[in-house]
Design an enzyme around this catalytic site. Structure first.
Site, PDB file in Angstrom:
ATOM      1  N   ASN A 120      -1.108   2.795  -7.041  1.00  0.00           N
ATOM      2  CA  ASN A 120      -1.596   4.028  -6.404  1.00  0.00           C
ATOM      3  C   ASN A 120      -0.959   4.119  -5.027  1.00  0.00           C
ATOM      4  OD1 ASN A 120      -3.261   6.358  -6.037  1.00  0.00           O
ATOM      5  ND2 ASN A 120      -4.621   5.129  -4.753  1.00  0.00           N
ATOM      6  N   HIS A 122      -1.769   5.748  -1.168  1.00  0.00           N
ATOM      7  CA  HIS A 122      -2.867   6.295  -0.365  1.00  0.00           C
ATOM      8  C   HIS A 122      -2.335   6.558   1.042  1.00  0.00           C
ATOM      9  CE1 HIS A 122      -7.010   7.092   0.670  1.00  0.00           C
ATOM     10  NE2 HIS A 122      -6.861   6.344   1.751  1.00  0.00           N
ATOM     11  N   SER A 149       0.054   3.466   2.141  1.00  0.00           N
ATOM     12  CA  SER A 149       0.028   2.162   1.454  1.00  0.00           C
ATOM     13  C   SER A 149       0.225   2.393  -0.034  1.00  0.00           C
ATOM     14  CB  SER A 149      -1.330   1.476   1.635  1.00  0.00           C
ATOM     15  OG  SER A 149      -1.721   1.444   2.990  1.00  0.00           O
ATOM     16  N   ASP A 158      -9.203   2.329  -3.662  1.00  0.00           N
ATOM     17  CA  ASP A 158      -8.194   2.032  -2.639  1.00  0.00           C
ATOM     18  C   ASP A 158      -8.333   0.608  -2.096  1.00  0.00           C
ATOM     19  OD1 ASP A 158      -7.280   4.715  -2.902  1.00  0.00           O
ATOM     20  OD2 ASP A 158      -8.755   5.385  -1.430  1.00  0.00           O
TER      21      ASP A 158
HETATM   22  C1  GRF Z   1      -0.407  12.258  -1.272  1.00  0.00           C
HETATM   23  O1  GRF Z   1      -0.624  12.300   0.114  1.00  0.00           O
HETATM   24  C2  GRF Z   1      -1.029  11.013  -1.856  1.00  0.00           C
HETATM   25  O2  GRF Z   1      -0.918   9.902  -1.034  1.00  0.00           O
HETATM   26  C3  GRF Z   1      -2.462  11.445  -1.946  1.00  0.00           C
HETATM   27  O3  GRF Z   1      -2.404  12.770  -2.422  1.00  0.00           O
HETATM   28  C4  GRF Z   1      -1.176  13.354  -1.988  1.00  0.00           C
HETATM   29  C5  GRF Z   1      -0.468  13.826  -3.208  1.00  0.00           C
HETATM   30  O4  GRF Z   1       0.673  14.567  -2.882  1.00  0.00           O
HETATM   31  N1  GRF Z   1      -3.237  10.541  -2.748  1.00  0.00           N
HETATM   32  P1  GRF Z   1       1.734  14.984  -3.995  1.00  0.00           P
HETATM   33  O5  GRF Z   1       0.958  15.665  -5.128  1.00  0.00           O
HETATM   34  O6  GRF Z   1       2.426  13.751  -4.460  1.00  0.00           O
HETATM   35  O7  GRF Z   1       2.638  15.947  -3.300  1.00  0.00           O
END
Ligand code: GRF
Length: 210
Positions: A120, A122, A149, A158
């Site tokens: 994942n 984050h 991260s 997370d």
């Molecule tokens: C990213 O900031 C990711 O870290 C978070 O949601 C956002 C997704 O953006 N969990 P995208 O759909 O990849 O443009």
């Protein structure tokens, strides 16, 4: 199965939104890459731009509803999504799942099944600011540095083992939006780098509990 594989890895990307991280993964691993190929993009949102990006790239794009926890207290909707997802993952012989803006939480059983094989991203420097609105949390805490991260998914939210982080300074003028926009630029570098490290076998599956 453990990394490294002696063939290109089959990746699945799960996304709920615009899919900019998906795009960065597709750029890093084109269809003739010897490291990895994105074989499947799955979403809980039928209109997610990520699904359109997958279609444009000629990649299998799949949708199935996954109700929010509040509307699915017994977890039946989640179980239905996971059953369907597992079938897609097996059909495409997926080696590694990359959650990229996937706004749902899997069951403990699903997480355990994919332990060491599900990542994942984050937008915070974990363990700080888990969960929703991490950029807002960072601004409210008044921290000087923010970032992103990439981590293995475990039973918590997370909380899994961190693979790598990218840091940026928080500016006095930052808003939640400006900070998110600068962090996501780092995400686009971090995610492919983290995938490469995992595929290279830098993190032994034993280290994450299998
Ligand atoms: C990213 O900031 C990711 O870290 C978070 O949601 C956002 C997704 O953006 N969990 P995208 O759909 O990849 O443009």
């Amino acid at each position: 199965m453990s990394f490294p594989l002696n063939r290109p890895a089959n990746l699945a990307v799960f996304a709920s939104g615009r899919g900019s991280n998906l795009a960065s993964i597709l750029n890093a691993f084109p269809s003739d890459s010897q490291e990895a190929r994105v074989c499947l993009v799955a979403s809980n949102v039928a209109s997610a731009a990520a699904l359109d990006k997958a279609k444009q790239a000629g990649i299998a794009s799949k949708y199935h509803p996954f109700p929010a926890r509040k509307k699915d207290p017994a977890g039946q909707g989640r179980a239905a999504f996971e059953k369907q997802a597992q079938a897609w993952l097996e059909f495409h012989k997926i080696d590694l799942i990359c959650l990229a803006g996937f706004m749902r939480i899997f069951s403990a059983e699903f997480n355990e099944h994919w332990q060491g094989k599900m990542l994942n991203i984050h937008p915070s420097l974990l363990p700080d600011f888990k969960g929703l609105h991490p950029q807002r949390q960072a601004l409210e805490a008044g921290v000087k540095e923010a970032g992103c991260s990439v981590h293995f998914v475990d039973a918590g939210i997370d909380t899994g083992q961190i693979i790598l982080q990218k840091r940026i300074p928080v500016l006095a003028t930052d808003t939640e939006e400006s900070l998110a926009a600068r962090i996501v630029i780092e995400e686009h570098v971090a995610y492919p780098e983290a995938i490469k490290q995992v595929l290279a076998g830098k993190f032994k599956v034993a280290e994450v509990g299998l």
